[in-house]
Design a protein around this motif. Structure first.
Motif, PDB file in Angstrom:
ATOM      1  N   ASP A   1     -11.853  -5.216  -3.826  1.00  0.00           N
ATOM      2  CA  ASP A   1     -11.471  -5.680  -5.159  1.00  0.00           C
ATOM      3  C   ASP A   1      -9.982  -6.002  -5.265  1.00  0.00           C
ATOM      4  O   ASP A   1      -9.598  -6.891  -6.029  1.00  0.00           O
ATOM      5  CB  ASP A   1     -11.823  -4.634  -6.225  1.00  0.00           C
ATOM      6  N   TYR A   2      -9.174  -5.262  -4.505  1.00  0.00           N
ATOM      7  CA  TYR A   2      -7.726  -5.472  -4.628  1.00  0.00           C
ATOM      8  C   TYR A   2      -7.166  -6.306  -3.483  1.00  0.00           C
ATOM      9  O   TYR A   2      -6.741  -7.446  -3.690  1.00  0.00           O
ATOM     10  CB  TYR A   2      -7.002  -4.135  -4.707  1.00  0.00           C
ATOM     11  N   TYR A   3      -7.163  -5.778  -2.263  1.00  0.00           N
ATOM     12  CA  TYR A   3      -6.463  -6.463  -1.171  1.00  0.00           C
ATOM     13  C   TYR A   3      -7.151  -7.747  -0.723  1.00  0.00           C
ATOM     14  O   TYR A   3      -6.476  -8.696  -0.316  1.00  0.00           O
ATOM     15  CB  TYR A   3      -6.260  -5.508   0.013  1.00  0.00           C
TER      16      TYR A   3
ATOM     17  N   ASN B   1      -5.177  -2.633 -13.494  1.00  0.00           N
ATOM     18  CA  ASN B   1      -5.192  -1.988 -14.810  1.00  0.00           C
ATOM     19  C   ASN B   1      -5.936  -0.655 -14.789  1.00  0.00           C
ATOM     20  O   ASN B   1      -5.613   0.253 -15.558  1.00  0.00           O
ATOM     21  CB  ASN B   1      -5.835  -2.914 -15.840  1.00  0.00           C
ATOM     22  N   LYS B   2      -6.912  -0.541 -13.917  1.00  0.00           N
ATOM     23  CA  LYS B   2      -7.719   0.671 -13.865  1.00  0.00           C
ATOM     24  C   LYS B   2      -7.123   1.746 -12.966  1.00  0.00           C
ATOM     25  O   LYS B   2      -7.137   2.940 -13.318  1.00  0.00           O
ATOM     26  CB  LYS B   2      -9.134   0.320 -13.390  1.00  0.00           C
ATOM     27  N   TYR B   3      -6.557   1.337 -11.818  1.00  0.00           N
ATOM     28  CA  TYR B   3      -6.136   2.322 -10.827  1.00  0.00           C
ATOM     29  C   TYR B   3      -4.633   2.357 -10.559  1.00  0.00           C
ATOM     30  O   TYR B   3      -4.171   3.223  -9.818  1.00  0.00           O
ATOM     31  CB  TYR B   3      -6.857   2.072  -9.489  1.00  0.00           C
ATOM     32  N   TYR B   4      -3.880   1.430 -11.126  1.00  0.00           N
ATOM     33  CA  TYR B   4      -2.438   1.428 -10.839  1.00  0.00           C
ATOM     34  C   TYR B   4      -1.609   1.504 -12.121  1.00  0.00           C
ATOM     35  O   TYR B   4      -1.040   2.542 -12.442  1.00  0.00           O
ATOM     36  CB  TYR B   4      -2.056   0.181 -10.030  1.00  0.00           C
ATOM     37  N   LYS B   5      -1.527   0.444 -12.877  1.00  0.00           N
ATOM     38  CA  LYS B   5      -0.746   0.426 -14.111  1.00  0.00           C
ATOM     39  C   LYS B   5      -1.471  -0.447 -15.132  1.00  0.00           C
ATOM     40  O   LYS B   5      -1.662  -1.646 -14.921  1.00  0.00           O
ATOM     41  CB  LYS B   5       0.652  -0.125 -13.845  1.00  0.00           C
TER      42      LYS B   5
ATOM     43  N   PHE C   1      -2.975   5.141  -6.400  1.00  0.00           N
ATOM     44  CA  PHE C   1      -4.382   5.034  -6.032  1.00  0.00           C
ATOM     45  C   PHE C   1      -5.015   6.414  -5.916  1.00  0.00           C
ATOM     46  O   PHE C   1      -6.140   6.642  -6.386  1.00  0.00           O
ATOM     47  CB  PHE C   1      -4.534   4.283  -4.710  1.00  0.00           C
ATOM     48  N   ALA C   2      -4.283   7.330  -5.283  1.00  0.00           N
ATOM     49  CA  ALA C   2      -4.803   8.687  -5.115  1.00  0.00           C
ATOM     50  C   ALA C   2      -4.904   9.412  -6.456  1.00  0.00           C
ATOM     51  O   ALA C   2      -5.874  10.139  -6.711  1.00  0.00           O
ATOM     52  CB  ALA C   2      -3.902   9.462  -4.158  1.00  0.00           C
ATOM     53  N   ALA C   3      -3.903   9.216  -7.319  1.00  0.00           N
ATOM     54  CA  ALA C   3      -3.899   9.889  -8.617  1.00  0.00           C
ATOM     55  C   ALA C   3      -5.051   9.422  -9.500  1.00  0.00           C
ATOM     56  O   ALA C   3      -5.615  10.206 -10.274  1.00  0.00           O
ATOM     57  CB  ALA C   3      -2.564   9.650  -9.324  1.00  0.00           C
ATOM     58  N   HIS C   4      -5.403   8.131  -9.385  1.00  0.00           N
ATOM     59  CA  HIS C   4      -6.502   7.591 -10.194  1.00  0.00           C
ATOM     60  C   HIS C   4      -7.836   7.606  -9.450  1.00  0.00           C
ATOM     61  O   HIS C   4      -8.833   7.071  -9.946  1.00  0.00           O
ATOM     62  CB  HIS C   4      -6.176   6.148 -10.618  1.00  0.00           C
ATOM     63  N   GLU C   5      -7.846   8.221  -8.253  1.00  0.00           N
ATOM     64  CA  GLU C   5      -9.058   8.363  -7.441  1.00  0.00           C
ATOM     65  C   GLU C   5      -9.737   7.013  -7.189  1.00  0.00           C
ATOM     66  O   GLU C   5     -10.942   6.832  -7.404  1.00  0.00           O
ATOM     67  CB  GLU C   5     -10.036   9.329  -8.112  1.00  0.00           C
ATOM     68  N   ALA C   6      -8.935   6.036  -6.753  1.00  0.00           N
ATOM     69  CA  ALA C   6      -9.471   4.714  -6.448  1.00  0.00           C
ATOM     70  C   ALA C   6     -10.304   4.781  -5.166  1.00  0.00           C
ATOM     71  O   ALA C   6      -9.818   5.252  -4.131  1.00  0.00           O
ATOM     72  CB  ALA C   6      -8.340   3.712  -6.279  1.00  0.00           C
ATOM     73  N   PRO C   7     -11.550   4.326  -5.189  1.00  0.00           N
ATOM     74  CA  PRO C   7     -12.383   4.352  -3.974  1.00  0.00           C
ATOM     75  C   PRO C   7     -11.888   3.325  -2.955  1.00  0.00           C
ATOM     76  O   PRO C   7     -11.361   2.270  -3.318  1.00  0.00           O
ATOM     77  CB  PRO C   7     -13.785   3.994  -4.487  1.00  0.00           C
ATOM     78  N   TRP C   8     -12.090   3.619  -1.683  1.00  0.00           N
ATOM     79  CA  TRP C   8     -11.624   2.736  -0.620  1.00  0.00           C
ATOM     80  C   TRP C   8     -12.283   1.363  -0.702  1.00  0.00           C
ATOM     81  O   TRP C   8     -11.648   0.348  -0.430  1.00  0.00           O
ATOM     82  CB  TRP C   8     -11.913   3.368   0.741  1.00  0.00           C
ATOM     83  N   LYS C   9     -13.543   1.334  -1.091  1.00  0.00           N
ATOM     84  CA  LYS C   9     -14.238   0.064  -1.194  1.00  0.00           C
ATOM     85  C   LYS C   9     -13.569  -0.843  -2.229  1.00  0.00           C
ATOM     86  O   LYS C   9     -13.385  -2.049  -2.008  1.00  0.00           O
ATOM     87  CB  LYS C   9     -15.699   0.300  -1.577  1.00  0.00           C
TER      88      LYS C   9
ATOM     89  N   TYR D   1       0.828  -1.212   0.000  1.00  0.00           N
ATOM     90  CA  TYR D   1       0.000   0.000   0.000  1.00  0.00           C
ATOM     91  C   TYR D   1       0.859   1.256   0.000  1.00  0.00           C
ATOM     92  O   TYR D   1       0.552   2.237  -0.697  1.00  0.00           O
ATOM     93  CB  TYR D   1      -0.935   0.012   1.202  1.00  0.00           C
ATOM     94  N   ASN D   2       1.949   1.222   0.747  1.00  0.00           N
ATOM     95  CA  ASN D   2       2.849   2.374   0.790  1.00  0.00           C
ATOM     96  C   ASN D   2       3.444   2.659  -0.591  1.00  0.00           C
ATOM     97  O   ASN D   2       3.649   3.816  -0.965  1.00  0.00           O
ATOM     98  CB  ASN D   2       3.971   2.119   1.803  1.00  0.00           C
ATOM     99  N   GLU D   3       3.697   1.593  -1.359  1.00  0.00           N
ATOM    100  CA  GLU D   3       4.263   1.758  -2.694  1.00  0.00           C
ATOM    101  C   GLU D   3       3.240   2.290  -3.693  1.00  0.00           C
ATOM    102  O   GLU D   3       3.579   3.093  -4.575  1.00  0.00           O
ATOM    103  CB  GLU D   3       4.794   0.411  -3.192  1.00  0.00           C
ATOM    104  N   LYS D   4       1.973   1.883  -3.550  1.00  0.00           N
ATOM    105  CA  LYS D   4       0.972   2.192  -4.564  1.00  0.00           C
ATOM    106  C   LYS D   4      -0.010   3.278  -4.173  1.00  0.00           C
ATOM    107  O   LYS D   4      -0.884   3.641  -4.974  1.00  0.00           O
ATOM    108  CB  LYS D   4       0.193   0.909  -4.894  1.00  0.00           C
ATOM    109  N   MET D   5       0.115   3.830  -2.976  1.00  0.00           N
ATOM    110  CA  MET D   5      -0.880   4.786  -2.503  1.00  0.00           C
ATOM    111  C   MET D   5      -0.954   6.032  -3.381  1.00  0.00           C
ATOM    112  O   MET D   5      -2.038   6.583  -3.605  1.00  0.00           O
ATOM    113  CB  MET D   5      -0.591   5.169  -1.044  1.00  0.00           C
ATOM    114  N   ASP D   6       0.193   6.477  -3.914  1.00  0.00           N
ATOM    115  CA  ASP D   6       0.188   7.661  -4.779  1.00  0.00           C
ATOM    116  C   ASP D   6      -0.586   7.395  -6.065  1.00  0.00           C
ATOM    117  O   ASP D   6      -1.331   8.257  -6.546  1.00  0.00           O
ATOM    118  CB  ASP D   6       1.622   8.083  -5.102  1.00  0.00           C
TER     119      ASP D   6
END
Length: 358
Positions: free
Chosen positions: A52-54, A135-139, A39-47, A32-37
């Protein structure tokens, strides 16, 4: 099954799952520490991040490094038993080391069965959600367009797309050629081929040229509905697409691609054989761990744990290196996948006869 068997099984499985929880908690925090930026840049919802991810990442990672967890768990609790002189007491009471291995192997069987079920039927559907989220929120690693793609649809039938768009599920400058005794007998061309579903394709501005001993015949038209034994997933191979397939579906896909003459399916073959090799790995690493750590050593369990971690990483590295040889075509896939198990099985047998207490 004696009380001693249940005691060792509970210790083994308890330590195994505790090790998984401990390492996963650290791994999730680092991931999460690696990908949080991103997630924030792509406005990934917490749900979506949580469910869906973790929620799908955790079983995937736990199963991926299951051999490491098995080895560490066996060495940790067996070293503790040896350090408390419990192994000595068991052997002194008349229990042979061979008999002592029974509950270990039963536990390894439980883990192997769980690993296979997760690998074959549970994790692939979960990977669909996990990879779609990435693919949608990270790379985004989806392959959207391919050019000059030629492949065998079925024996003696070759298809060609000059340009294929996976998003539109259609291609341009389509050709389908049929051969008999290595001679061209029919050639179909179309300006556009659009996938309708269930191997049905809609062709636009088509021409069909039939060749026989009496000459050639030509047919053409503006539109044609036809059946071509190919689907969009056969044209474009996505990154890590094999992780989304259950074991029966993966086996079916490999057989279909081999029949079509597709030559770059080594990652799919490696994944298929790895799912079965993981079963044997649980027993092999358990044998190594027990043989290595069942003697009481000076300095406590630290040496055994350090050696166990080193051997675990060597095993995983060995798997990675041998798989890369299979991908490059320098080694048969079956040998590349099973070679680490063969080598470590020999090491386990040597440890059993030379290092385990008698």
């Amino acid at each position: 099954m004696k009380k001693l068997d249940w005691y060792i099984i509970k210790k083994f499985l308890g330590t195994y799952f505790f090790t998984i929880l401990l390492i996963l908690s650290i791994t999730v925090a680092l991931d999460y520490n690696e990908k949080m930026d991103n997630f924030a840049a792509h406005e990934a919802p917490w749900k979506a991040i949580v469910f869906d991810y973790y929620l799908n990442y955790i079983p995937y990672f736990a199963n991926l490094f299951s051999p490491l967890f098995v080895f560490v768990a066996v060495i940790f609790f067996t070293s503790k038993l040896a350090g408390n002189s419990e192994i000595i007491a068991m052997l002194s009471s008349g229990v042979s080391f061979h008999r002592l291995l029974r509950p270990y192997m039963i536990s390894a069987g439980v883990i192997a069965a769980l690993t296979f079920v997760l690998n074959s039927f549970v994790i692939p559907p979960a990977n669909v959600k996990r990879l779609d989220f990435q693919n949608k929120y990270y790379k985004d690693r989806t392959v959207k367009i391919v050019k000059n793609n030629q492949f065998m649809v079925e024996p003696n039938v070759v298809a060609f797309f000059y340009h294929y768009d996976a998003r539109m599920k259609q291609g341009t400058k389509f050709a389908l050629e049929r051969f008999e005794n290595k001679k061209l007998v029919s050639r179909l061309t179309a300006d556009r081929a659009a996938w309708v579903g269930d191997y049905h394709w809609q062709l636009t501005n088509y021409n069909i040229r039939d060749i026989n001993e009496h000459g050639e015949t030509l047919r053409s038209g503006a539109s044609l509905d036809t059946v071509v034994m190919v689907a969009p997933e056969d044209i474009i191979m996505e990154y890590n697409d094999f992780e989304k397939m259950t074991t029966p579906k993966l086996h079916e896909y490999i057989e279909r691609q081999e029949a079509r003459g597709v030559g770059n399916i080594q990652p799919y073959q490696i994944e298929y054989h790895k799912r079965f090799a993981a079963i044997a790995a649980a027993f092999i690493l358990t044998l190594m761990g027990v043989s290595l750590s069942s003697k009481k050593v000076r300095g406590g369990m630290g040496i055994n744990i350090g050696l166990g971690l080193a051997l675990s990483f060597v095993y995983i590295l060995f798997q990675t290196v041998s798989s890369s040889f299979a991908v490059s075509g320098d080694m048969p896939v079956l040998l590349a996948v099973w070679l680490p198990n063969i080598v470590f099985a020999l090491i386990g047998v040597w440890l059993y006869f030379n290092k385990a207490p008698k």
